[in-house]
Structure formats: C-alpha cells, structure tokens
Design a protein around this motif. Sequence first.
Motif, PDB file in Angstrom:
ATOM      1  N   ILE A  86       0.851  -1.203   0.000  1.00 48.70           N
ATOM      2  CA  ILE A  86       0.000   0.000   0.000  1.00 48.70           C
ATOM      3  C   ILE A  86       0.878   1.241   0.000  1.00 48.70           C
ATOM      4  O   ILE A  86       0.642   2.180  -0.763  1.00 48.70           O
ATOM      5  CB  ILE A  86      -0.958   0.000   1.217  1.00 48.70           C
ATOM      6  CG1 ILE A  86      -2.004  -1.115   1.062  1.00 48.70           C
ATOM      7  CG2 ILE A  86      -1.629   1.360   1.369  1.00 48.70           C
ATOM      8  CD1 ILE A  86      -2.810  -1.389   2.328  1.00 48.70           C
ATOM      9  N   ARG A  87       1.898   1.259   0.847  1.00 48.55           N
ATOM     10  CA  ARG A  87       2.800   2.417   0.908  1.00 48.55           C
ATOM     11  C   ARG A  87       3.471   2.668  -0.447  1.00 48.55           C
ATOM     12  O   ARG A  87       3.637   3.810  -0.854  1.00 48.55           O
ATOM     13  CB  ARG A  87       3.882   2.209   1.963  1.00 48.55           C
ATOM     14  CG  ARG A  87       3.376   2.309   3.372  1.00 48.55           C
ATOM     15  CD  ARG A  87       4.565   2.335   4.345  1.00 48.55           C
ATOM     16  NE  ARG A  87       4.125   2.467   5.694  1.00 48.55           N
ATOM     17  CZ  ARG A  87       3.671   3.591   6.238  1.00 48.55           C
ATOM     18  NH1 ARG A  87       3.583   4.666   5.507  1.00 48.55           N
ATOM     19  NH2 ARG A  87       3.290   3.632   7.493  1.00 48.55           N
ATOM     20  N   ARG A  88       3.850   1.592  -1.121  1.00 48.46           N
ATOM     21  CA  ARG A  88       4.542   1.719  -2.405  1.00 48.46           C
ATOM     22  C   ARG A  88       3.574   2.156  -3.505  1.00 48.46           C
ATOM     23  O   ARG A  88       3.831   3.117  -4.233  1.00 48.46           O
ATOM     24  CB  ARG A  88       5.216   0.395  -2.761  1.00 48.46           C
ATOM     25  CG  ARG A  88       6.168   0.473  -3.949  1.00 48.46           C
ATOM     26  CD  ARG A  88       6.857  -0.856  -4.220  1.00 48.46           C
ATOM     27  NE  ARG A  88       5.915  -1.848  -4.721  1.00 48.46           N
ATOM     28  CZ  ARG A  88       5.464  -2.904  -4.025  1.00 48.46           C
ATOM     29  NH1 ARG A  88       5.873  -3.105  -2.785  1.00 48.46           N
ATOM     30  NH2 ARG A  88       4.619  -3.765  -4.552  1.00 48.46           N
ATOM     31  N   LYS A  89       2.451   1.478  -3.625  1.00 46.65           N
ATOM     32  CA  LYS A  89       1.513   1.742  -4.723  1.00 46.65           C
ATOM     33  C   LYS A  89       0.693   3.007  -4.514  1.00 46.65           C
ATOM     34  O   LYS A  89       0.234   3.599  -5.487  1.00 46.65           O
ATOM     35  CB  LYS A  89       0.569   0.551  -4.915  1.00 46.65           C
ATOM     36  CG  LYS A  89       1.248  -0.654  -5.505  1.00 46.65           C
ATOM     37  CD  LYS A  89       0.254  -1.734  -5.819  1.00 46.65           C
ATOM     38  CE  LYS A  89       0.933  -2.883  -6.535  1.00 46.65           C
ATOM     39  NZ  LYS A  89      -0.015  -3.971  -6.831  1.00 46.65           N
ATOM     40  N   ARG A  90       0.486   3.400  -3.285  1.00 47.56           N
ATOM     41  CA  ARG A  90      -0.356   4.567  -2.980  1.00 47.56           C
ATOM     42  C   ARG A  90       0.455   5.713  -2.382  1.00 47.56           C
ATOM     43  O   ARG A  90      -0.085   6.552  -1.678  1.00 47.56           O
ATOM     44  CB  ARG A  90      -1.469   4.180  -2.000  1.00 47.56           C
ATOM     45  CG  ARG A  90      -2.262   2.966  -2.386  1.00 47.56           C
ATOM     46  CD  ARG A  90      -3.091   3.196  -3.620  1.00 47.56           C
ATOM     47  NE  ARG A  90      -3.915   2.018  -3.866  1.00 47.56           N
ATOM     48  CZ  ARG A  90      -5.085   2.048  -4.437  1.00 47.56           C
ATOM     49  NH1 ARG A  90      -5.587   3.181  -4.834  1.00 47.56           N
ATOM     50  NH2 ARG A  90      -5.769   0.931  -4.633  1.00 47.56           N
ATOM     51  N   GLN A  91       1.740   5.748  -2.700  1.00 56.06           N
ATOM     52  CA  GLN A  91       2.639   6.749  -2.122  1.00 56.06           C
ATOM     53  C   GLN A  91       2.136   8.171  -2.367  1.00 56.06           C
ATOM     54  O   GLN A  91       2.115   9.004  -1.460  1.00 56.06           O
ATOM     55  CB  GLN A  91       4.050   6.579  -2.686  1.00 56.06           C
ATOM     56  CG  GLN A  91       5.039   7.582  -2.114  1.00 56.06           C
ATOM     57  CD  GLN A  91       6.446   7.376  -2.644  1.00 56.06           C
ATOM     58  OE1 GLN A  91       6.708   6.463  -3.409  1.00 56.06           O
ATOM     59  NE2 GLN A  91       7.356   8.233  -2.243  1.00 56.06           N
TER      60      GLN A  91
END
Length: 118
Positions: A86-91
């Motif tokens: 989530i952190r990577r894709k929704r940064q």
Amino acid sequence: MSEQKKVVLCGANAYEQKYYFNEVFNGIPESVKDELHIICVLFTEEVGGILTIVFEEDGTLALETQAAEDDYLYDEIGSGLLVNEIRRKRQELLESLCLYYRVFVLHEDVSAILDDQE
C-alpha cells in the motif's frame, strides 16, 4: 515515555465488519474517501484484523494493524507485506493526505512545507 497524540483518519475492522471515517476530514474529495474505504476494507478482507490509518503528531501518516490475541487466522506476515505494498503503490495518495493534514488541520504554512520538500 508519553503517548504521542494521534488522529485517526479511517479504519476497518474485520471482526465487526465495519469501516470508520473520521468526519473531521469531510473536506477530503469523495474520490479519495472512496479509495481509502477500498484500501481499508480489502486489507481486512485479505489478512483479517484491524487496519487504522492515523496521522502522527508531526503530520506523518501511519498504517497501524492489530489482531485479537485469539485470532489464529490473522496473517501477520501478509499484513506487513500488504502495508508495504500500500505504501509503495499509494505513495502519492498518502503524501497528499499528509499535506492536507498539515495545511488544513495543523494550519502549517504551505510555502514552508513545499520548501522543505525540495
């Protein structure tokens, strides 16, 4: 060590099958609210437990997970992997929410924030 003041943005609970959104943030666009709802619910459907998205005292965003002590189906490893995904894709979304919080809730100077990011 004193507990830092955190503000809950939203969260989902697999045990009660409920989603919560803090109405303090009603100024956030509906599309973003919908995206947060989807993120939280899909997370709890996939790994179980409870996911809470909170703002730390300094304005940073944290994804906190927890599970009942007797929840043997909770996937702790999957939880950590999914939080990282989530952190990577929704940064960009998460960074925008931090900016929103710092400007509209903490009332920080926008130009100072943008200068810090350069």
